[in-house]
Design an enzyme around this catalytic site. Sequence first.
Site: not given
Lengths: 345, 349
Positions: B213, B260-262, B301
């Site tokens: 993401n 966002n963030t993966t 993040g």
Amino acid sequence: MPLYDDSLPHRLTPPPFWGDRIGNDDIELVPAHTAGRAEVAFDFPGVAVGTAEYLEGPTGATVISIPAGARTSVDARGGAIGIIGRYEDLNHAICFAGGSSYGLAAATGVGEELLARTGNRVGWQDLRSASGAVIYDLAARHTGIVPDAALGRAALVAAREDVIPVGRVGAGIAASAGKIDLARCEFTGQGAAFRQIGPVRLLVVTVVNPVGVIVDRDGTVIRGNYDRDTGERRLPVVDYEAALLAGEAPITSAGNTTVTAVITNVKLDDKELRLFGRQVHSSMNRAIQPFHTNHDGDTLFALTTDEVALPAAGSTRLGEQAVNSIALGAIASELAWDAVLASAR
Amino acid sequence: MTTGDTVTPVTTDHRLTGVPVWADRIANRDLDLAPRTETSGGRVAYDFPGVEVGVAEYAEGPTGTTVLHIPAGARLAIDARGGAIGLSSGFEYFAHAICLTGGSVYGLSAGSGVADELRARGGNRGAVDDLKLVSTAVIYDFSARDNAIFPDAALGRAAIRAAEHGSVPVGRVGAGASASAGKVSYARTELTGQGAAFGRAGRVRVLVITVVNPVGVIVDRDGEVIRGNYDAATGRRTRLEPDYLAALERAQRPTSERGNTTITAVVTNVRLSDRELVHFGRQVHSSMNRAIQPFHTALDGDTLFALTTDEVDLDPRDAAESADDPITAIAVGALASELAWDAVLRAAR
């Protein structure tokens, strides 16, 4: 079991029980709001503090609510940290809870309530951040009841802008100190201290559950490592030295942690805020000995509402104006000592 | 300055999220939500005894949760490297379950539900060694949908109850139900999802699960952007650098969307020292910069959980001197890095 028995010279925790226990799924739990041993008055517009307990635990949660949000720096320095959120920009609430790792659920209840209060708006700027940290309080009681989302929410809803209960209340209701041996461990609790100096405001809230003992300014151990035979309390270093002299492994129980929030209204930049928090956290080593051990999850949240600009002094060509945060940290450190003592009395 | 722009084919086969509306929304208290744990999409098979995976979703979101359950527990190192991290950890060095979830800050509730289930299964015991430890990380997935439904404790509990050994559902499932990538602007953002990959070399096993993401785009091994920053006018996807470069050349402020963030879990059975485990995780996490560009930004993040079940000693020397001989960790990290790339691609296809 009553929370206090003042007929005794000590406040020893009951012998631990390590078998299967009843848990939150087993009984109908209703949040309570107990009075505490005493109250600490404070006056910090925009900051409210609430507590809630499951008396069946007993265990509880304490929420510091800052609806407008406060910039935060987290100083996490123990070896067994249980933390949720840990947002380093804005936090709208800080939630302390018992229940060890399971108690992190309390902070999620705070977040869910804050979401509802925003009309469920979820644009990035609308997000409401609730960070939390937990203490291990499962040795000092015989149930497996832990703070959950409903309890965290109840503590937030109960938040007040005038007084903070101290003693065995909120997240500190089953906190304890001085755990060389659980047979010598005493109940402590939650502490708080507030000071206003002109426009400057400082508030400390702490839940005191260390391996170490609680030490007054005159060096007296006032709680923890209580020897039933002699009726005396002593610094753990005495026990450690004796063990090492005898060629034995020093003993200390796992399952501890002191969690603290220090809030000011003074404008601090990111570095000042970080070092302010670190200074205050380190200073608590005077009141709690030993502190920040591998068996503690000691965490301090330093927050500022960024409302009061102090005259800049001591700035250097490197652009630092750290003196304000140093002075502020020194005063907050005394409040932190007061707060620790208030938790244990 | 050049940006290494790779020519990407024109396509009308996009998966645009649409542009969100930031008004009051409905959330969990407004609905009677029922977790859904059956999935119909693709799955990645794996063979890693002692490791279970479950997902649960609220279809009304859609949003969901993915749980990696290791009943015996595993040593843990957390590599948290984005600028907007949402994390909950009962203990930083050991875990019985990893919970990956949507719902941004509010999705941390799902992890508490996982802990609730494990605590109840363990008889609510209170000794430190009896604690069931869960670490959780979240993605912001509210921009790709029009409600504020978030994974809560009930959903996390459903996900761990559904956990089983053998395969990981991939695509728009679990925590990846509303994941998206390539967010120069929401008008060019595309849905991605959850990916997984499993590798086995001799006795060595590695499983990667990732929820993709990012602000960045998804890049295949040939350099092609396969998801994100899709321009509907031209039918092309591009990396973000051309947009940033164009803005800077016009003396304008580059744009990118927040939220966002993966989040990734990589689990191996190779015995690693504390230091090796930290660097194993760091190596794999950094390698994902090949598949996601840019990665680890201030608007992400990004967090990776590196776990080992400590079951396989590759040779006696490793067991005795592993801290001074980190080659094993480097090699396993290199293998895991390729799996991580596979997993990211699987999330986006």
